[in-house]
Design a protein around this motif. Structure first.
Motif, PDB file in Angstrom:
ATOM      1  N   GLY A 229     -29.119  46.195  -9.288  1.00 14.69           N
ATOM      2  CA  GLY A 229     -29.663  45.229 -10.220  1.00 14.69           C
ATOM      3  C   GLY A 229     -29.458  43.798  -9.780  1.00 14.69           C
ATOM      4  O   GLY A 229     -28.939  43.506  -8.695  1.00 14.69           O
ATOM      5  N   GLU A 230     -29.835  42.879 -10.661  1.00 10.85           N
ATOM      6  CA  GLU A 230     -29.831  41.455 -10.327  1.00 10.85           C
ATOM      7  C   GLU A 230     -28.438  40.936 -10.000  1.00 10.85           C
ATOM      8  O   GLU A 230     -28.259  40.158  -9.056  1.00 10.85           O
ATOM      9  CB  GLU A 230     -30.422  40.659 -11.492  1.00 10.85           C
ATOM     10  CG  GLU A 230     -30.482  39.169 -11.247  1.00 10.85           C
ATOM     11  CD  GLU A 230     -31.051  38.402 -12.418  1.00 10.85           C
ATOM     12  OE1 GLU A 230     -31.167  37.173 -12.323  1.00 10.85           O
ATOM     13  OE2 GLU A 230     -31.378  39.039 -13.440  1.00 10.85           O
TER      14      GLU A 230
ATOM     15  N   THR B   4     -26.979  42.216  -6.569  1.00 10.32           N
ATOM     16  CA  THR B   4     -27.708  41.735  -5.389  1.00 10.32           C
ATOM     17  C   THR B   4     -27.898  40.225  -5.360  1.00 10.32           C
ATOM     18  O   THR B   4     -28.659  39.716  -4.534  1.00 10.32           O
ATOM     19  CB  THR B   4     -29.098  42.396  -5.321  1.00 10.32           C
ATOM     20  OG1 THR B   4     -29.847  42.011  -6.478  1.00 10.32           O
ATOM     21  CG2 THR B   4     -28.976  43.912  -5.256  1.00 10.32           C
TER      22      THR B   4
ATOM     23  N   GLY C 239     -29.415  38.186  -7.541  1.00  4.88           N
ATOM     24  CA  GLY C 239     -30.804  37.844  -7.809  1.00  4.88           C
ATOM     25  C   GLY C 239     -31.774  38.435  -6.813  1.00  4.88           C
ATOM     26  O   GLY C 239     -32.810  37.827  -6.500  1.00  4.88           O
ATOM     27  N   TYR C 240     -31.464  39.636  -6.312  1.00  3.02           N
ATOM     28  CA  TYR C 240     -32.316  40.353  -5.349  1.00  3.02           C
ATOM     29  C   TYR C 240     -32.475  39.574  -4.031  1.00  3.02           C
ATOM     30  O   TYR C 240     -33.478  39.709  -3.342  1.00  3.02           O
ATOM     31  CB  TYR C 240     -33.696  40.658  -5.956  1.00  3.02           C
ATOM     32  CG  TYR C 240     -33.605  41.365  -7.275  1.00  3.02           C
ATOM     33  CD1 TYR C 240     -33.326  42.732  -7.347  1.00  3.02           C
ATOM     34  CD2 TYR C 240     -33.754  40.671  -8.473  1.00  3.02           C
ATOM     35  CE1 TYR C 240     -33.208  43.374  -8.563  1.00  3.02           C
ATOM     36  CE2 TYR C 240     -33.630  41.310  -9.704  1.00  3.02           C
ATOM     37  CZ  TYR C 240     -33.362  42.663  -9.740  1.00  3.02           C
ATOM     38  OH  TYR C 240     -33.240  43.299 -10.945  1.00  3.02           O
TER      39      TYR C 240
ATOM     40  N   THR D  79     -37.690  49.666  -7.400  1.00  6.01           N
ATOM     41  CA  THR D  79     -37.678  48.260  -6.981  1.00  6.01           C
ATOM     42  C   THR D  79     -37.576  48.120  -5.469  1.00  6.01           C
ATOM     43  O   THR D  79     -38.225  47.259  -4.874  1.00  6.01           O
ATOM     44  CB  THR D  79     -36.503  47.518  -7.646  1.00  6.01           C
ATOM     45  OG1 THR D  79     -36.634  47.611  -9.069  1.00  6.01           O
ATOM     46  CG2 THR D  79     -36.469  46.051  -7.238  1.00  6.01           C
TER      47      THR D  79
END
Length: 553
Positions: free
Chosen positions: A278-279, A282, A284-285, A310
C-alpha cells in the motif's frame, strides 16, 4: 423443533461459531439480543462508552484471534460512530462482524427515527453488507458472515438487524462452525520461485499483511536466516517475524532507515509475502513503483483479487502465509551476506542516541525494553509519537503489535483494552498522543470496569504534532489549528479509577515505569514532551530552518 426469537437464534449461532466476547454500546433496537445474552454466560459482554471504541475493540480482537471480532451497535448514530472500526478492519485486513440494530421492517424507507440504508452506507467499506429480514435465515447469514470475514483477504462484514425481526419466533436450524480455508501453494509456482531466488544477486523480502501466526513466522524466519535473505516488515506489521531474527532488516513506512530504503531500491528481486504494498509501505508508490523497472517482483497473498491489482507481478502466488512459509523451507541457494548486514544496520538504527531535550522518548523506549517482557503487546493509534516505538521497539513476533495501517487516531486505548481481556496473563501497553488519547480515552472506564490489566502511556506535546510538522514543511510560519489545550491526564486517569503519574524528564521515566509496573489494573503515565522534538529523527527547529526561505502558500 422449539421456536426461538430471532435474538435467541442469533446468539445461539454466534456461540456455534465460537464467539466468546461481544463489544457493544447497548441500543433499544437490539434488546432481544441483549435479553438472549442475559442467559448466555459463555459470551462476555464488554460494554463500551462510545461506538468508535466498540469498533476498534472488535477489530483488535479479530486481529488477535484470527476469527471475527464481534460488535453490536444501534442504528443511526451508533452505526456511524462504529464505521471507523469497519474502515480500519478493511484496511488492516482483519476479520470483524458489525451487527447493527435497525428500524422495524414496517417503517423502512420512510426516513424513520435514526434510519440509514446500511447496505448502501457500508458496501464501500465492508467485504459484505446486508440486512437479515427473515429470522429463520439467521444461521445462514451468521455462517456466511464468518466465512466472508475470514477467507481470502480478511475483513469486515456488516449485518443490519430489523428490530421486529429479532422478536419473531420461528423454527431455525443452526449451522456448524465455519473454519478459515487454507490456500496451499502451487508446486509449479514454488519451483519458479526457487529459480528466481537462486539466480538473484540482491533479493529482499517484505513481509506483513494478515495471516501471520507463530508457525508461519518461525518457518519463514528460519528459511530466511538459512539463506541470508534480508527481511523487511511492511508498515505497522513489524511483528510478522521476530525482530531478533538475524536477517530482520527493519520496517518500511514513515521515517524508515535510509539504509533499508537503499536496500529496497537496489534489490533485483522483491519477495512480497502478505502485504498489499500500500501507499504507506511504498512511500506513496515511489519506493516500489507499480512497474518497478529493473526489479522482479513475487507477490504472495491469500486473496487472488489482490494479486496484480496495482503492481506488475512477475510471479503471483495465491496462498496463506503458513503454507507459503512451509514451502519456502524446501528452497535453497548460496548463502547471502546481505541478511546479516541488513540486521546490523537495523540494530544500529534501533539504538537511540541521546538528544538535548528534557523528555527524550528514545531512552524511554529503551527503559521499557529493559523492564517489560519481550512478548508485550504494543498498541498504538496514529501520530508522530508512535514513530519512537516503531523505530526502537523490538517486536517478538505475531500478536505483539496492534497498530492501524489505516492511520486511525484513538485506536490505542480500545485495542489495548481488547488485548488485556483476550490475554490477561500478558503485558499490554497502550500508546497514545495527547490528540489521539482524547478521541477514545473514555474507554479507560471500560477497561477499569472489566478488570483489564494494562499500561497506558500518553505522550503530550500540546499539539496535533503530525499535522503541525506538515504545516511547517508546506506553509512555513503559518501554523493554524494544531495547538491543543489539554487536561491533566494523570488526574483524569485517577478519576476513572486508574493508577497514574506524570513524568516530565527523561531521568524520571524509568523510576515512574517501575512504580507503575508494581501496580495492578490500569496504570497511566503522562509524559510531558516538547513539541520541538517532533519525531525520532528530526525537530521542528530543523524543519523550520530547512524551509526558512520558502514562501507560505
Amino acid at each position: 423443533m422449539t421456536q426461538r426469537t430471532g435474538g435467541r437464534i442469533l446468539v445461539d449461532n454466534l456461540l456455534a461459531q465460537g464467539c466468546d466476547r461481544i463489544f457493544t454500546v447497548p441500543g433499544e433496537s437490539f434488546l432481544a439480543v441483549l435479553d438472549a445474552l442475559h442467559d448466555t454466560p459463555a459470551i462476555d459482554l464488554v460494554v463500551c462508552r462510545q461506538e468508535g471504541g466498540v469498533g476498534f475493540m472488535a477489530c483488535a480482537d479479530g486481529a488477535m484471534t484470527g476469527r471475527p471480532g464481534v460488535a453490536f451497535v444501534t442504528r443511526g448514530p451508533g452505526a456511524t460512530n462504529a464505521s471507523i472500526g469497519v474502515h480500519v478492519s478493511r484496511q488492516d485486513s482483519q476479520p470483524m462482524i458489525l451487527f447493527i440494530g435497525d428500524v422495524d421492517r414496517g417503517t423502512r424507507d420512510r426516513e424513520a427515527f435514526q434510519e440509514v440504508d446500511f447496505a448502501a452506507m457500508f458496501t464501500p467499506l465492508a467485504k459484505w453488507a446486508a440486512r437479515i429480514d427473515d429470522a429463520a435465515r439467521i444461521p445462514e447469514y451468521v455462517a456466511r458472515a464468518h466465512a466472508v470475514a475470514m477467507n481470502g483477504r480478511p475483513g469486515p462484514v456488516v449485518l443490519a438487524l430489523p428490530e421486529d425481526m429479532l422478536l419473531d419466533r420461528v423454527d431455525a436450524i443452526d449451522r456448524p462452525r465455519v473454519e478459515r480455508l487454507a490456500q496451499g501453494c502451487d508446486p509449479r509456482a514454488m519451483e519458479r520461485l526457487a529459480d528466481m531466488v537462486a539466480t538473484a544477486d540482491n533479493p529482499l523480502a517484505i513481509v506483513g499483511g494478515a495471516g501471520w501466526d507463530a508457525a508461519a513466522s518461525q518457518a519463514f524466519a528460519d528459511w530466511a536466516t538459512r539463506i541470508g535473505l534480508p527481511v523487511a516488515a511492511a508498515f505497522r506489521r513489524q511483528d510478522a517475524i521476530p525482530n531478533a531474527c538475524p536477517v530482520y532488516a527493519g520496517n518500511l513506512g514513515y521515517g524508515p532507515n535510509p539504509a533499508l530504503v537503499a536496500r529496497v531500491k537496489a534489490a533485483d528481486l522483491l519477495l512480497v509475502a502478505g502485504p498489499r504494498l500500500g501507499e504507506a509501505t511504498t512511500d506513496g508508490y515511489t519506493l516500489v513503483t507499480p512497474e518497478h523497472p529493473g526489479q522482479r517482483l513475487v507477490h504472495v497473498h491469500p486473496d487472488p483479487g489482490e494479486l496484480g491489482q496495482t503492481y506488475r507481478t512477475d510471479l503471483a502466488i495465491c496462498a496463506d502465509m503458513a503454507s507459503f512459509a512451509e514451502g519456502c523451507l524446501m528452497i535453497d541457494r548460496a548463502v547471502l551476506a546481505s541478511g546479516m548486514a541488513a540486521h546490523e544496520d537495523w540494530v544500529a538504527w534501533s539504538t537511540p542516541a541521546p538528544r538535548a531535550v528534557t523528555m527524550d522518548l528514545g531512552p524511554c523506549v529503551t527503559a521499557m525494553r529493559d523492564a517489560l517482557p519481550a512478548d508485550a503487546i504494543i498498541c498504538n493509534g496514529a501520530g508522530n509519537y508512535s514513530g519512537w516505538w516503531h523505530r526502537y521497539w523490538a517486536y517478538a513476533g505475531p500478536g505483539c503489535q496492534l497498530a492501524p495501517t489505516a492511520g486511525a487516531m484513538g485506536y490505542g486505548v480500545p485495542a489495548a483494552t481488547a488485548a488485556a481481556l483476550r490475554h490477561p496473563g500478558r503485558m499490554v501497553v497502550a500508546l497514545a498522543g495527547d490528540g489521539c488519547f482524547l478521541m477514545n480515552g473514555q474507554e479507560l472506564a471500560t477497561a477499569v470496569a472489566h478488570g483489564a490489566d494494562m499500561l497506558v502511556v500518553v505522550v503530550d506535546n500540546g499539539a496535533y504534532g503530525t499535522i503541525r510538522m506538515h504545516q511547517e514543511r508546506e506553509f512555513p510560519g503559518r501554523v493554524t489549528g494544531t495547538a491543543l489545550a489539554n487536561p491533566d491526564f494523570a488526574a483524569l486517569a485517577r478519576a476513572y479509577g486508574c493508577w497514574a503519574e506524570a513524568v516530565d524528564t527523561t531521568a524520571g521515566f524509568a523510576p515512574a515505569l517501575d512504580r507503575a509496573l508494581r501496580e495492578t489494573g490500569v496504570r497511566l503515565l503522562h509524559l510531558k514532551t516538547d513539541v520541538d522534538a517532533i519525531t525520532a529523527a528530526t525537530t521542528l527547529t530543523a524543519i523550520q530552518a530547512a524551509h526558512a526561505g520558502k514562501p507560505g502558500r
